[in-house]
Design a protein around this motif. Sequence first.
Motif, short mmCIF file in Angstrom:
data_model
loop_
_atom_site.label_atom_id
_atom_site.label_comp_id
_atom_site.label_asym_id
_atom_site.label_seq_id
_atom_site.Cartn_x
_atom_site.Cartn_y
_atom_site.Cartn_z
N SER A 275 0.82 -1.21 0.00
CA SER A 275 0.00 0.00 0.00
C SER A 275 0.85 1.25 0.00
O SER A 275 0.62 2.19 -0.79
N LEU A 321 -4.27 6.82 0.06
CA LEU A 321 -3.97 5.43 0.41
C LEU A 321 -5.07 4.48 -0.07
O LEU A 321 -4.79 3.40 -0.59
N MET A 325 -4.69 1.41 -2.68
CA MET A 325 -5.11 0.04 -2.37
C MET A 325 -6.18 -0.46 -3.34
O MET A 325 -6.35 -1.66 -3.50
N SER A 413 0.37 3.26 7.75
CA SER A 413 0.49 3.83 6.40
C SER A 413 0.31 5.34 6.40
O SER A 413 1.07 6.07 5.74
#
Length: 456
Positions: A275, A321, A325, A413
């Motif tokens: 990711s 993010l 993904m 993340s």
Amino acid sequence: MATTHAPAIPELTGLPLLGSLLDLKNDSLGTFLKARRDHGDVVRISAGPPGFRGVVHCVFSAEGAQQVLAGDAANFRKDNAFYQEIRESFGNGLLTSQDGDYLRQRRLVQPLFTRRSVDTYASAVADEVARLTDGWRAAGTGTVDVVHEMTGFALRAVARILFGTDVDAAVGIVERCFPVLGDYVSRRGYSPRKPPRSWPLPGNRRAAVAHEELYAVCDRIIAERRAAGPDAVQGRDLLTLLAAAGDEDGGFDPSELREQVLVFLLAGHETTATSLGFALHLLGRHPEQQRLAHEELDRVLAGRTPGAADLDKLPYLTQVLKEAMRLFPAAPAIGRRAVEAVEIGGHLIPAGADVIVSSWVTHRHPRYWDDPERFDPDRFLPEREAGRPRYAYFPFGGGPRACIGQHFSMLESVIALAMILQEFELEAIDTHVPVGSAITLQALGPARCRLKPCTP
């Protein structure tokens, strides 16, 4: 409900002798995309020579994915060959266990993964990000492979959270052994006919050595930790908490504890690394979206280090993010085996059939995503998310077997992406990164970005 009058499932055309075996081995994700494009949302794919031919039933719609992972989850078990290979290489931890074993493991582990518990690891994540960016600055290099670098960072972060001060003892062995076992599991999982692991073949021997090294380092750290007692450990690393976990049935014995540790090392670093690496590379290819991310960070953080409380204050970074993904889901294909016959999308899936749902395909399905290959973080504005089916997007799986560590992955993340962008602007050198699927999504080529230090 199954019906005997459902139309036949369309089949992807393959070679007369091998079916789609070579296509799946060479490019399984491209094969799944072609199957949906040419034949629709439920497709049968056969692979292997006559007499050893395997068949998978692919389900590509959001509604079908929801049925397999959530609505009819009890009918779809982790009984297929791929999960058996993972069990034999990494143990019967939370990723692969089933029935009573799974319920007991989940009950023991769940309290350690509540949002409140996970948020306590934010400072450890931030320390590892600072170690990474300090290294980049000290090296003076202007170019890094962001997927490779994020793999190393994510491994150190999860190992530190698992083992505390023992992180260096595990990282080198994991870096060396996980790729060997991941490739071994993938090759055997896709093979319709495979030799016993006990045969003295080169691949078997390499995997056996990697397996023994991984088990040995985990067993040693666990034994030393238990011998020292919890009071000897500074802080509350996850291994200490796992060792202390218990209920009316007792806690984990040493072998169970090792298997949980291996699963957390495997799932906890490869997924987050994917990711993060692709989020950075996508921002390096899209300067306007990178500018918006920098502006949000300047506005919200004003140069300070982010913490767990900042996650909800960085919506655009979170959208970046999520979009990374969507385009590069760490688990691009999820396998199950049907217990009983069931109808999905108007087609009858037979009892005992191997079934695959593919986030790689569903995340690109034109029914749910306009111009699906385009990078657009605004797809994840709240009002646009609300307008899509729940399982048009499932990077963490779904239903009762959804990833227990998804909040930890997002925490790590967001903090990492924020701190890296506070230090650097990125410009992608490689505009295309080929990928393949092993246990998780793998970059098959470099994902290099130039780093330009941000001015104060």
